[in-house]
Design a protein around this motif. Structure first.
Motif, mmCIF file in Angstrom:
data_model
loop_
_atom_site.group_PDB
_atom_site.id
_atom_site.type_symbol
_atom_site.label_atom_id
_atom_site.label_comp_id
_atom_site.label_asym_id
_atom_site.label_seq_id
_atom_site.Cartn_x
_atom_site.Cartn_y
_atom_site.Cartn_z
ATOM 1 N N LEU A 154 13.290 131.009 -55.527
ATOM 2 C CA LEU A 154 13.505 130.074 -54.428
ATOM 3 C C LEU A 154 12.510 130.301 -53.296
ATOM 4 O O LEU A 154 11.980 129.340 -52.713
ATOM 5 C CB LEU A 154 14.935 130.212 -53.904
ATOM 6 N N LYS A 184 15.813 116.579 -56.849
ATOM 7 C CA LYS A 184 16.396 116.250 -55.561
ATOM 8 C C LYS A 184 17.917 116.232 -55.696
ATOM 9 O O LYS A 184 18.452 115.877 -56.745
ATOM 10 C CB LYS A 184 15.906 114.882 -55.085
ATOM 11 N N ARG A 227 9.172 128.921 -54.420
ATOM 12 C CA ARG A 227 9.125 127.457 -54.477
ATOM 13 C C ARG A 227 9.119 126.839 -53.086
ATOM 14 O O ARG A 227 8.463 125.795 -52.873
ATOM 15 C CB ARG A 227 10.321 126.939 -55.280
ATOM 16 N N ASN A 228 9.824 127.442 -52.137
ATOM 17 C CA ASN A 228 9.915 126.898 -50.778
ATOM 18 C C ASN A 228 8.859 127.472 -49.841
ATOM 19 O O ASN A 228 8.949 127.275 -48.628
ATOM 20 C CB ASN A 228 11.310 127.166 -50.207
ATOM 21 N N GLN A 275 17.067 123.143 -57.029
ATOM 22 C CA GLN A 275 15.802 123.570 -56.436
ATOM 23 C C GLN A 275 14.916 124.285 -57.449
ATOM 24 O O GLN A 275 13.698 124.107 -57.470
ATOM 25 C CB GLN A 275 16.070 124.475 -55.238
#
Length: 403
Positions: A78, A19, A81-82, A14
């Motif tokens: 994280l 992927k 990014r999410n 991630q």
């Protein structure tokens, strides 16, 4: 430990924007984790010596995970990014391109699966051509995306309830066209809210985790000291036994002594030879300096002056008062009132004018940086060309053609 490998694989995938699926082979997952840790500067060799089947190394993986938490701010990356993006954003980076501290000094640490010693140059040329083609394709797609964003911002100008923005984003335009998609957006926002709540809970318990890690490190240090003391005891107790059971040990010791004396003699002779060669070389250098002063003094002085002027410009740039470097994601805001700069980067939707960054200013800074890099590149090319000419002068019957 296998579950720990899979956890690190999922997290690092991630971070690197790749992927991943649980069906990936275990050895590929472990290989990727080792590569990513080495890339980020993790220097503990015990991790890279772990087997590729994931059967051992849970404590080493725990140390690597803790290092990622501390050094890379893994959880914060994280979350960023999410994050659910409701506005049109772009990444802006005006930082210097120096190597991060986490990657300095990592050239000596290489995983066991590195490139082979011999690599076909044609394969590297093919990779370079493929990379250039993909880069051009990516650049063309980015330009097409910018054109589409400009159309959406222009056609929806004045429709947004926030007067600072003044236009819809792609997500908002899609919701206007297809209102039933709001359920999916609502689910994403709820998932992000749960992640933020879990992160806040982690921040409250984080001191307990680091205290536990300190205890783990202390235990590992004690085990290391015990193993070293045992090895030293074995070496001390094993030497007399070898002397007793090996009658030829005395003669071997005498031979080693004679070899040591011969090596000392050779070292002294080599030292005298180096001193003589150094004196001869100094005389040659002194003679060459006198020739340069007579024949090429003006040319050399001019080159030195140009180099010094370039270094002074770079030094003045480095010593100038530093502005706050632009780095991170910024929201694209269309400004129709300023024809010179119709597209801006907004840090937020607040009314604070300091948070806005003009696209024209960013382009101007990038152009200045490009000019500085081009000057440096020309200087390096000229230096390499001069060195090649000096090497070619010492080769008889060889013609060197510049590319």
């Amino acid at each position: 430990s296998l579950d720990f490998w899979r956890l690190l694989y999922a997290l690092l995938k991630q971070i690197h924007g790749g992927k991943w699926t649980e069906s990936d082979a275990v050895d590929n997952q472990i290989r990727f984790v080792k590569s990513a840790l080495w890339y980020h500067g993790y220097g503990r060799p015990e991790l890279y010596q772990l087997p590729s089947d994931g059967s051992a190394g849970s404590r080493e993986l725990l140390l690597a995970f803790s290092w990622l938490l501390h050094r890379l701010s893994l959880l914060e990356q994280l979350l960023a990014r999410n994050r659910v993006k409701t506005g049109d954003e772009t990444s802006v980076c005006m930082c210097e391109d120096d190597l991060p501290n986490s990657q300095k000094g990592t050239s000596e640490i290489a995983p066991e699966y590195g490139l082979e010693d011999r690599v076909d140059v044609r394969y590297l040329q093919w990779l370079n051509g493929r990379l250039r083609f993909q880069w051009r394709s990516l650049h063309a797609q980015h330009q097409e995306q910018c054109k589409l964003l400009h159309k959406i911002h222009l056609f929806t100008s004045g429709s947004h309830m926030d007067q600072i923005l003044g236009h819809f984003s792609v997500t908002e335009t899609d919701l206007v066209r297809q209102p039933e998609n709001y359920k999916q957006l609502l689910q994403l926002l709820e998932s992000e809210t749960m992640q933020l709540e879990a992160f806040l809970e982690w921040k409250q318990l984080e001191p307990v985790y680091w205290q536990w890690m300190e205890a783990v490190l202390d235990n590992m240090a004690e085990e290391g000291n015990m193993s070293e003391s045992q090895d030293a005891h074995v070496e001390k107790s094993g030497l007399p036994k070898e002397n007793l059971c090996c009658p030829w040990a005395d003669s071997l010791t005498g031979q080693i002594g004679r070899l040591s004396r011969d090596l000392m003699t050779l070292r002294d002779q080599l030292h005298k030879l180096i001193t003589h060669r150094k004196a001869v070389w100094c005389e040659k250098v002194k003679t060459r300096e006198e020739e340069l002063q007579k024949e090429w003094f003006s040319v050399t002085a001019r080159k030195i002056q140009e180099s010094v002027e370039l270094k002074l410009l770079d030094l003045a740039y480095l010593c100038a008062p530093k502005k706050q470097k632009k780095h991170g994601s910024c929201r694209l805001v269309f400004r129709s009132k300023h024809p010179a700069s119709q597209m801006g980067f907004g840090r937020s939707v607040s009314k604070d004018p300091v948070s806005a960054v003009s696209a024209t200013d960013v382009i101007r800074e990038l152009q200045m940086r490009e000019a500085s890099l081009e000057r440096e590149l020309k200087q390096l090319q000229e230096e390499c060309r001069r060195r090649l000419d000096e090497i070619a002068e010492g080769l008889d019957g060889v013609i060197c053609i510049s590319p």
